[in-house]
Design an enzyme around this catalytic site. Sequence first.
Site, PDB file in Angstrom:
ATOM      1  N   GLU A 314       0.804  -1.224   0.000  1.00  0.00           N
ATOM      2  CA  GLU A 314       0.000   0.000   0.000  1.00  0.00           C
ATOM      3  C   GLU A 314       0.836   1.273   0.000  1.00  0.00           C
ATOM      4  O   GLU A 314       0.291   2.371  -0.015  1.00  0.00           O
ATOM      5  CB  GLU A 314      -0.970   0.058   1.196  1.00  0.00           C
ATOM      6  CG  GLU A 314      -1.933  -1.090   1.303  1.00  0.00           C
ATOM      7  CD  GLU A 314      -2.860  -0.982   2.516  1.00  0.00           C
ATOM      8  OE1 GLU A 314      -2.842   0.066   3.207  1.00  0.00           O
ATOM      9  OE2 GLU A 314      -3.587  -1.955   2.782  1.00  0.00           O
ATOM     10  N   GLY A 315       2.163   1.163   0.085  1.00  0.00           N
ATOM     11  CA  GLY A 315       2.995   2.351   0.238  1.00  0.00           C
ATOM     12  C   GLY A 315       3.177   2.765   1.680  1.00  0.00           C
ATOM     13  O   GLY A 315       3.693   3.860   1.959  1.00  0.00           O
TER      14      GLY A 315
END
Length: 355
Positions: A314-315
């Site tokens: 997801e970062g």
Amino acid sequence: MNNQHALKQQLQWAIDNKTKPPGSLGQLEEIALQAGLIQQSLKPAVNNPHIVVFAGDHGIAKTGLVNPFPQEVTAQMVLNFLRGGAAINVFCKQNNINLTVVDAGVNIPGWDDALASDHFVRASIGHGTANYLETAAMSESSAAAAIEAGRSIVAQLALQGCNTIGFGEMGIGNTSSAALIMSAITGIAVEDCVGRGTGVNDQQLQTKIATLQKAFQLHELNKYSTQPITLLSRIGGYEIAMMTGAYLAAAEHHMIIVVDGFIATAALLLAQQIEPSVRDYCIFAHTSNEQAHKAMLDALHAKPLLQLGMRLGEGTGAALAIPLIRAAVAFLEEMASFDTAGVSNATEPSDSTKA
């Protein structure tokens, strides 16, 4: 080249002349130097930082051979991102980072117009890739189109003043594509590149390894170690292809690139095959708990900032690292020098005391 060398010397002098012992801020000093070189400035800054999360589905996920979660989770998580309920939303909000979510190729025919948002980009190349146990995941033209879409998304953010960016992903089955990409490019055996992804048990892990070994042999991936578009077309994902293009555009616009975890780093391996200099723009956020990420980082000679045992994607790792980059450029800009503070610096030993 001479200008770059002169800038590096000036930056290093500025860092060393702050009111501290040389090197005492450790890796923050390295970040400050790298940020200045990336931005070609003695006063680098973090402006309008973004995390871009690319989402795409993988045909292999429909088989259940490499993933415990059903493919539908990809679309469900995209909706969760847009509603603000995921970890990446929390960390971006906490750290004042903008978030953009991209449908790179989710297996859903359309999105409810009520979900329209300035933070949601519909750039779908197709409704998920094909099952690479049976055929190529996508055509080479689709892989190239996805790369160009990723370039375009980042170019638009650059026009909005973003100079610091991280990339995340969502796609059930995408650790498998990342493992195959890693094996093909680095030459490390498939079984040493495969991890537990979203949490497979021991038996499922053995099935995942055997499945990916079969895919590697079927597509003869060892032939494509220096052919990133062909490699993507055989076993990649649309979200990984878009991330590849995003890295390239970020480097072209002299952005500080904050590299997240296993899948994001696999996309960097591909981008580096296309443009080797992209590596110079990268600061590595963390070492993922996904088994092979450390070996992938070693192949890139990377020195990650954090070790938190994370493997979410997801970062999230990039979002947690951006405050450290802010701190690095802040000390370079705001911390007093020995001269301005009137503090005595270390002195060279006299001739009589030199060895």
